[in-house]
Design a protein around this motif. Structure first.
Motif, PDB file in Angstrom:
ATOM      1  N   TYR A  74       0.709  -1.330   0.102  1.00 13.22           N
ATOM      2  CA  TYR A  74       0.059   0.125  -0.062  1.00 13.22           C
ATOM      3  C   TYR A  74       0.803   1.242  -0.012  1.00 13.22           C
ATOM      4  O   TYR A  74       0.233   2.325  -0.450  1.00 13.22           O
ATOM      5  N   GLN A  75       2.158   1.244   0.431  1.00 10.54           N
ATOM      6  CA  GLN A  75       2.924   2.554   0.685  1.00 10.54           C
ATOM      7  C   GLN A  75       4.407   1.954   0.233  1.00 10.54           C
ATOM      8  O   GLN A  75       5.161   2.180   0.954  1.00 10.54           O
ATOM      9  N   PRO A  76       4.399   1.690  -1.206  1.00  9.69           N
ATOM     10  CA  PRO A  76       5.898   1.441  -1.701  1.00  9.69           C
ATOM     11  C   PRO A  76       6.894   2.506  -1.367  1.00  9.69           C
ATOM     12  O   PRO A  76       8.225   2.318  -1.631  1.00  9.69           O
ATOM     13  N   HIS A  77       6.583   3.733  -1.598  1.00 10.46           N
ATOM     14  CA  HIS A  77       7.340   5.065  -1.337  1.00 10.46           C
ATOM     15  C   HIS A  77       7.842   5.062   0.011  1.00 10.46           C
ATOM     16  O   HIS A  77       8.727   6.096   0.318  1.00 10.46           O
ATOM     17  N   ALA A 110      16.492   4.752  -6.232  1.00 13.72           N
ATOM     18  CA  ALA A 110      16.387   3.582  -7.297  1.00 13.72           C
ATOM     19  C   ALA A 110      14.848   2.709  -6.990  1.00 13.72           C
ATOM     20  O   ALA A 110      14.293   2.221  -7.975  1.00 13.72           O
ATOM     21  N   GLU A 111      14.588   2.561  -5.641  1.00 10.10           N
ATOM     22  CA  GLU A 111      13.432   1.918  -5.306  1.00 10.10           C
ATOM     23  C   GLU A 111      12.218   2.912  -5.299  1.00 10.10           C
ATOM     24  O   GLU A 111      11.068   2.355  -5.120  1.00 10.10           O
ATOM     25  N   GLY A 112      12.376   3.843  -5.782  1.00  5.96           N
ATOM     26  CA  GLY A 112      10.994   4.894  -5.673  1.00  5.96           C
ATOM     27  C   GLY A 112      10.524   5.188  -4.032  1.00  5.96           C
ATOM     28  O   GLY A 112       9.550   5.900  -4.014  1.00  5.96           O
ATOM     29  N   LEU A 158      13.862  12.377   4.188  1.00  8.12           N
ATOM     30  CA  LEU A 158      13.174  12.766   2.911  1.00  8.12           C
ATOM     31  C   LEU A 158      14.058  12.890   1.719  1.00  8.12           C
ATOM     32  O   LEU A 158      15.154  13.242   1.773  1.00  8.12           O
ATOM     33  N   LYS A 159      13.379  12.456   0.667  1.00  6.98           N
ATOM     34  CA  LYS A 159      13.817  12.492  -0.717  1.00  6.98           C
ATOM     35  C   LYS A 159      14.638  13.653  -1.018  1.00  6.98           C
ATOM     36  O   LYS A 159      15.562  13.689  -1.547  1.00  6.98           O
TER      37      LYS A 159
END
Length: 165
Positions: A74-77, A110-112, A158-159
């Motif tokens: 549900y939350q891959p990010h 790389a994994e989003g 954070l990104k």
């Protein structure tokens, strides 16, 4: 005394978790209902496939750290970071910090992944100092988050902070 970072193996992570420094022991046992440090180590390992490491000093694991995949469907990010160690953890901290700052951003991006959350016992000042050193941000106080009502803090990495890495 050279610190070596190695891929996490169940046996090594469980060893570290069974020999925790007091601050980490209090935090881990406030996070979940656990029967032992070894159970905490196994949970860390199993929730972090290909995302866990150990720090070694004099051929002995002294710290374990990683990023769990959480609710990936549900939350891959979103991911959850964790770290703990023995009384020798402080001696391994500079090597762990370098590893996290050099390796995690490119792999996470790389994994989003756009956000890594960390929950820490409110009075675990050693953890907060380290989180600041990897450029994590304190976002919230979390009263009554622990299994016995302990206060925690929510931190996030954070990104947008990783692009400068």
């Amino acid at each position: 005394m050279k610190v070596e970072i190695r891929a996490g193996k169940l046996r090594d992570i469980c060893y570290v978790a069974a020999n925790l420094r007091e601050q980490d022991r209090r935090e881990i046992f406030a996070t979940a209902i656990l029967e032992s440090g070894t159970q905490a180590g196994a949970t860390s390992y199993l929730s972090s496939p290909n995302w866990c490491w150990t720090a070694w000093i004099d051929e002995q694991p002294v710290a374990a750290f990683g990023v769990s995949i959480g609710n990936y469907i549900y939350q891959p990010h979103l991911r959850y970071a964790w770290a703990y160690g023995t009384e020798k953890f402080k001696r391994a901290t500079p090597a762990i910090t370098r590893f996290c700052l050099n390796e995690w951003p490119k792999r996470l991006i790389a994994e989003g992944v756009t956000r890594v959350e960390i929950r820490s016992l409110a009075d675990h000042d050693l953890a907060h100092k380290w989180l600041s050193s990897i450029r994590a941000r304190k976002e919230a106080d979390m009263p009554n988050y622990g299994v016995n009502g302990e206060a925690f803090e929510l931190w996030a990495w954070l990104k947008e902070d990783w692009h400068n890495e």
